[in-house]
Design a protein around this motif. Structure first.
Motif, PDB file in Angstrom:
ATOM      1  N   HIS B 195       0.829  -1.210   0.000  1.00  0.00           N
ATOM      2  CA  HIS B 195       0.000   0.000   0.000  1.00  0.00           C
ATOM      3  C   HIS B 195       0.859   1.254   0.000  1.00  0.00           C
ATOM      4  O   HIS B 195       0.355   2.352  -0.121  1.00  0.00           O
ATOM      5  CB  HIS B 195      -0.977   0.009   1.187  1.00  0.00           C
ATOM      6  CG  HIS B 195      -0.300   0.013   2.525  1.00  0.00           C
ATOM      7  ND1 HIS B 195       0.184   1.160   3.102  1.00  0.00           N
ATOM      8  CD2 HIS B 195      -0.010  -1.000   3.377  1.00  0.00           C
ATOM      9  CE1 HIS B 195       0.731   0.851   4.274  1.00  0.00           C
ATOM     10  NE2 HIS B 195       0.627  -0.446   4.462  1.00  0.00           N
ATOM     11  N   ILE B 196       2.141   1.074   0.125  1.00  0.00           N
ATOM     12  CA  ILE B 196       2.996   2.253   0.021  1.00  0.00           C
ATOM     13  C   ILE B 196       3.955   2.119  -1.155  1.00  0.00           C
ATOM     14  O   ILE B 196       4.454   1.026  -1.443  1.00  0.00           O
ATOM     15  CB  ILE B 196       3.660   2.588   1.378  1.00  0.00           C
ATOM     16  CG1 ILE B 196       5.026   3.218   1.176  1.00  0.00           C
ATOM     17  CG2 ILE B 196       3.781   1.397   2.279  1.00  0.00           C
ATOM     18  CD1 ILE B 196       5.423   4.043   2.373  1.00  0.00           C
ATOM     19  N   ASN B 197       4.137   3.218  -1.830  1.00  0.00           N
ATOM     20  CA  ASN B 197       4.815   3.196  -3.128  1.00  0.00           C
ATOM     21  C   ASN B 197       6.099   2.392  -3.167  1.00  0.00           C
ATOM     22  O   ASN B 197       6.299   1.570  -4.045  1.00  0.00           O
ATOM     23  CB  ASN B 197       5.093   4.615  -3.621  1.00  0.00           C
ATOM     24  CG  ASN B 197       6.022   5.397  -2.695  1.00  0.00           C
ATOM     25  OD1 ASN B 197       5.846   5.409  -1.474  1.00  0.00           O
ATOM     26  ND2 ASN B 197       7.016   6.043  -3.274  1.00  0.00           N
ATOM     27  N   ILE B 198       6.993   2.608  -2.201  1.00  0.00           N
ATOM     28  CA  ILE B 198       8.281   1.918  -2.317  1.00  0.00           C
ATOM     29  C   ILE B 198       8.121   0.406  -2.207  1.00  0.00           C
ATOM     30  O   ILE B 198       8.846  -0.344  -2.858  1.00  0.00           O
ATOM     31  CB  ILE B 198       9.328   2.430  -1.300  1.00  0.00           C
ATOM     32  CG1 ILE B 198       8.889   2.221   0.140  1.00  0.00           C
ATOM     33  CG2 ILE B 198       9.650   3.901  -1.539  1.00  0.00           C
ATOM     34  CD1 ILE B 198       9.985   2.522   1.155  1.00  0.00           C
ATOM     35  N   GLY B 199       7.170  -0.025  -1.401  1.00  0.00           N
ATOM     36  CA  GLY B 199       6.917  -1.458  -1.314  1.00  0.00           C
ATOM     37  C   GLY B 199       6.351  -1.985  -2.618  1.00  0.00           C
ATOM     38  O   GLY B 199       6.816  -2.988  -3.157  1.00  0.00           O
ATOM     39  N   ARG B 200       5.369  -1.275  -3.130  1.00  0.00           N
ATOM     40  CA  ARG B 200       4.670  -1.732  -4.325  1.00  0.00           C
ATOM     41  C   ARG B 200       5.580  -1.707  -5.549  1.00  0.00           C
ATOM     42  O   ARG B 200       5.694  -2.683  -6.292  1.00  0.00           O
ATOM     43  CB  ARG B 200       3.443  -0.857  -4.572  1.00  0.00           C
ATOM     44  CG  ARG B 200       2.531  -1.352  -5.658  1.00  0.00           C
ATOM     45  CD  ARG B 200       1.332  -0.430  -5.827  1.00  0.00           C
ATOM     46  NE  ARG B 200       1.708   0.944  -6.056  1.00  0.00           N
ATOM     47  CZ  ARG B 200       1.589   1.941  -5.183  1.00  0.00           C
ATOM     48  NH1 ARG B 200       1.089   1.721  -3.979  1.00  0.00           N
ATOM     49  NH2 ARG B 200       1.972   3.162  -5.478  1.00  0.00           N
ATOM     50  N   LEU B 201       6.247  -0.594  -5.752  1.00  0.00           N
ATOM     51  CA  LEU B 201       7.046  -0.436  -6.967  1.00  0.00           C
ATOM     52  C   LEU B 201       8.245  -1.381  -6.998  1.00  0.00           C
ATOM     53  O   LEU B 201       8.611  -1.908  -8.047  1.00  0.00           O
ATOM     54  CB  LEU B 201       7.512   1.011  -7.108  1.00  0.00           C
ATOM     55  CG  LEU B 201       6.380   2.003  -7.374  1.00  0.00           C
ATOM     56  CD1 LEU B 201       6.880   3.438  -7.264  1.00  0.00           C
ATOM     57  CD2 LEU B 201       5.787   1.759  -8.766  1.00  0.00           C
ATOM     58  N   ARG B 202       8.839  -1.594  -5.853  1.00  0.00           N
ATOM     59  CA  ARG B 202       9.976  -2.507  -5.829  1.00  0.00           C
ATOM     60  C   ARG B 202       9.503  -3.938  -6.095  1.00  0.00           C
ATOM     61  O   ARG B 202      10.191  -4.706  -6.766  1.00  0.00           O
ATOM     62  CB  ARG B 202      10.723  -2.373  -4.493  1.00  0.00           C
ATOM     63  CG  ARG B 202      11.404  -1.012  -4.390  1.00  0.00           C
ATOM     64  CD  ARG B 202      12.018  -0.683  -3.031  1.00  0.00           C
ATOM     65  NE  ARG B 202      12.342   0.758  -2.985  1.00  0.00           N
ATOM     66  CZ  ARG B 202      12.930   1.377  -1.966  1.00  0.00           C
ATOM     67  NH1 ARG B 202      13.284   0.686  -0.884  1.00  0.00           N
ATOM     68  NH2 ARG B 202      13.170   2.675  -2.021  1.00  0.00           N
ATOM     69  N   TYR B 203       8.367  -4.239  -5.583  1.00  0.00           N
ATOM     70  CA  TYR B 203       7.772  -5.542  -5.875  1.00  0.00           C
ATOM     71  C   TYR B 203       7.482  -5.666  -7.367  1.00  0.00           C
ATOM     72  O   TYR B 203       7.790  -6.689  -8.000  1.00  0.00           O
ATOM     73  CB  TYR B 203       6.489  -5.719  -5.065  1.00  0.00           C
ATOM     74  CG  TYR B 203       5.673  -6.920  -5.450  1.00  0.00           C
ATOM     75  CD1 TYR B 203       6.049  -8.196  -5.045  1.00  0.00           C
ATOM     76  CD2 TYR B 203       4.522  -6.777  -6.224  1.00  0.00           C
ATOM     77  CE1 TYR B 203       5.303  -9.304  -5.406  1.00  0.00           C
ATOM     78  CE2 TYR B 203       3.769  -7.880  -6.588  1.00  0.00           C
ATOM     79  CZ  TYR B 203       4.160  -9.152  -6.177  1.00  0.00           C
ATOM     80  OH  TYR B 203       3.418 -10.235  -6.531  1.00  0.00           O
ATOM     81  N   GLU B 204       6.931  -4.633  -7.915  1.00  0.00           N
ATOM     82  CA  GLU B 204       6.603  -4.678  -9.349  1.00  0.00           C
ATOM     83  C   GLU B 204       7.845  -4.826 -10.218  1.00  0.00           C
ATOM     84  O   GLU B 204       7.834  -5.529 -11.238  1.00  0.00           O
ATOM     85  CB  GLU B 204       5.819  -3.420  -9.743  1.00  0.00           C
ATOM     86  CG  GLU B 204       4.394  -3.429  -9.210  1.00  0.00           C
ATOM     87  CD  GLU B 204       3.647  -2.138  -9.515  1.00  0.00           C
ATOM     88  OE1 GLU B 204       2.524  -1.981  -9.007  1.00  0.00           O
ATOM     89  OE2 GLU B 204       4.192  -1.282 -10.266  1.00  0.00           O
TER      90      GLU B 204
END
Lengths: 345, 345
Positions: B195-204
């Motif tokens: 739910h927070i950008n750095i978590g999501r984007l790094r996962y992506e």
DNA sequence: ATGAAAGCGCTAACAC
DNA sequence: GTGTTAGCGCTTTCAT
């Protein structure tokens, strides 16, 4: 979009509730003057309207800021960032604000920050001085103005100021005592400036231990300098160039030990196999991963916490104030040789 | 001792110089209204008497504080302390004060801090949100009040807000791309909350790389959690208990990698020999000493500096303001295997 | 070039 | 209990 929004003020609430703004002001602060029902009503309306007191006006009027100024030489070093965090936490717990400033080890910048902080009318000042601070005048002014002052870690010799430090001399002594007992003869000290307490006391602890066992101090193995990585690097290079390779290094800070490590690496020396190293302070993850340095544990959190406590005491009981010198215990932690597989990432 | 010292004010200077306090006020601020001679005289007297403007009064009256509020989740982590230090430096350079607050990853504390900061009438707010922040309302209020807002690193999806981030997705992609090219198949990701950008984007970024090479993603090798050492430790333990031991771990932050390292140590696994690890961010002394982790270099200083620049722009030219999204480049630095003698103390 | 008046938003002291 | 009166120390118009 972005229409000029005028923040709500006491008067606005007062008008809506048809009472005076004094009533509102008191109600909001939970003053016993005001009846519970009124207080409740006021608070509800304030909430609904999203009222936010103007702290500037409040502080100006009350001559009280509920704010403590904090001045440190660095932020991005684990020792300081830990102290800072503890100060913030303790202050938050007590409904105090912290205004933090960083001198970056520049005495002039430190001066300016203290001026600003005084200008902001902070209720007190917690300070760790730069490695180059010698001029005490600004601090004398702080005291003269009756602003509570607490020094932490790096302190200046000023009467009537509370301080929170660690047992620098004892910590240093134990590090060197350990080395001597282990049989090392060639013991080096990468030291800090003697005009500041932590440099001087750690040096004295070193000397004391050497004297106790009548080990001669080789001046080629002793340096005096700053507290950063660079200083450690340069210090060790200097020692090396004089032809002496120590068996043991006692470094005045963790960054100095790091710099020394880098120098050793360049010179093809292995830590801890070739040289055992002990320093004051440590990395941030020793809880997780063994270190290649021994270290003298400084209770960084406690320093911050105790400093705030002293400060609040002084602010709240100015009459009974007397300067206290809190000296926290250190602890020698040996990690190096018996664990020479230890990495630290 | 400690006699009640009354600070000097404009009026005092005015009386001594037999001019009005307006003249003094203007002179002190170098206002062109006042003749150079008068200005000089005023400044000298102010200096002599140790006059310090009362910032509270000044700010209240001018409705300008020259202060930027900074809200971060942590201080005692190298990434944040570096960003913070850069913010302080850049602000200092521009004669701005910083008021720093720490949320300690608690959304509620973050809220309170922002309220305080608004109450202090800061000129703008630079924020990196907690790992649990979901409620946007306080930020919408900030915007509605016309207070400039810049998010750094961890940002919230709000229109019209400037942000400074790094290329999270690209950085993550490069870390995994590297691993795949090297021939690893069992690739794990210790990830942050989506739910927070750095978590999501790094996962992506991780997924993107896996997909590109058609490597199946093993859900047992992927976690979602917080950004601290503890989260890394727990995450890796969870993976291990599921019976999978990866050849390569991509960790969402440096602290997570540290925690994972500790877990691996406990499990008798060697880094980097048994498992190669890459993380976002790095330790503080990679300039001095090689790391056992590969890392994706985040320009922490630049984040701080750029954020202040954006902020000052917005403060000084509110008319021409439009939200900017600055995305800084990252860089994959490979350190692990070819240098497996590397310690980090 | 200088100054008088007004007020920023709030709280303290003292009435009522 | 509630309100009135005065500021806190400074900066802003707007005169002069």
């Amino acid at each position: 979009m972005n229409k000029k929004f005028r923040p709500i003020k006491l008067d606005d609430l007062a008008k809506q509730l048809k009472v005076s703004k004094v009533t509102i002001s008191k109600a909001l602060r939970g003053h016993p003057d005001i009846s519970p029902e009124t207080t409740e009503k006021v608070k509800q309306l304030a909430d609904k309207l999203g009222y936010m007191p103007n702290i500037l006006a409040r502080n100006l009027s009350s001559r009280k800021s509920n704010t403590i100024g904090l001045v440190v030489p660095k932020i991005a070093h684990i020792f300081f960032s830990t102290v800072i965090e503890a100060v913030y936490d303790k202050a938050f717990e007590n409904n105090y604000e912290i205004v933090l400033t960083v001198s970056q080890e520049h005495a002039e910048r430190e001066r300016k920050h203290i001026q600003s902080l005084l200008s902001m009318r902070v209720d007190g000042l917690i300070v760790s001085v730069t490695q180059e601070t010698k001029d005490l005048s600004i601090y004398e002014r702080v005291i003269q103005q009756g602003v509570p002052l607490v020094f932490i870690d790096r302190v200046l010799p000023i009467k009537g100021v509370s301080t929170v430090t660690v047992d620098d001399r004892g910590g240093a002594f134990s590090a060197v005592d350990y080395a001597i007992k282990k049989g090392y003869k060639k013991i080096a000290h990468l030291g800090g400036y003697h005009h500041i307490n932590i440099g001087r006391l750690r040096y004295e602890g070193f000397i004391e231990a050497m004297n106790k066992y009548r080990i001669p101090v080789n001046p080629n193995l002793v340096t005096e300098g700053g507290f950063s990585e660079e200083d450690g690097y340069n210090g060790f290079m200097k020692i090396f160039k004089k032809g002496s390779v120590p068996e043991y290094v006692f470094a005045v800070t963790y960054p100095v030990a790091l710099g020394m490590y880098a120098a050793a690496l360049e010179l093809g020396l292995k830590i801890p196999q070739d040289i055992e190293v002990t320093c004051f302070g440590k990395n941030s993850f020793d809880r997780y991963i063994p270190s290649v340095f021994n270290f003298i544990n400084q209770p960084a959190k406690d320093i911050g916490t105790e400093a705030v406590k002293l400060m609040l005491d002084q602010i709240n009981n100015p009459k009974e104030f007397e300067a206290k010198q809190i000296v926290l215990k250190t602890q020698l932690v040996i990690k190096g040789l018996e664990n020479n597989k230890s990495f630290i990432p």
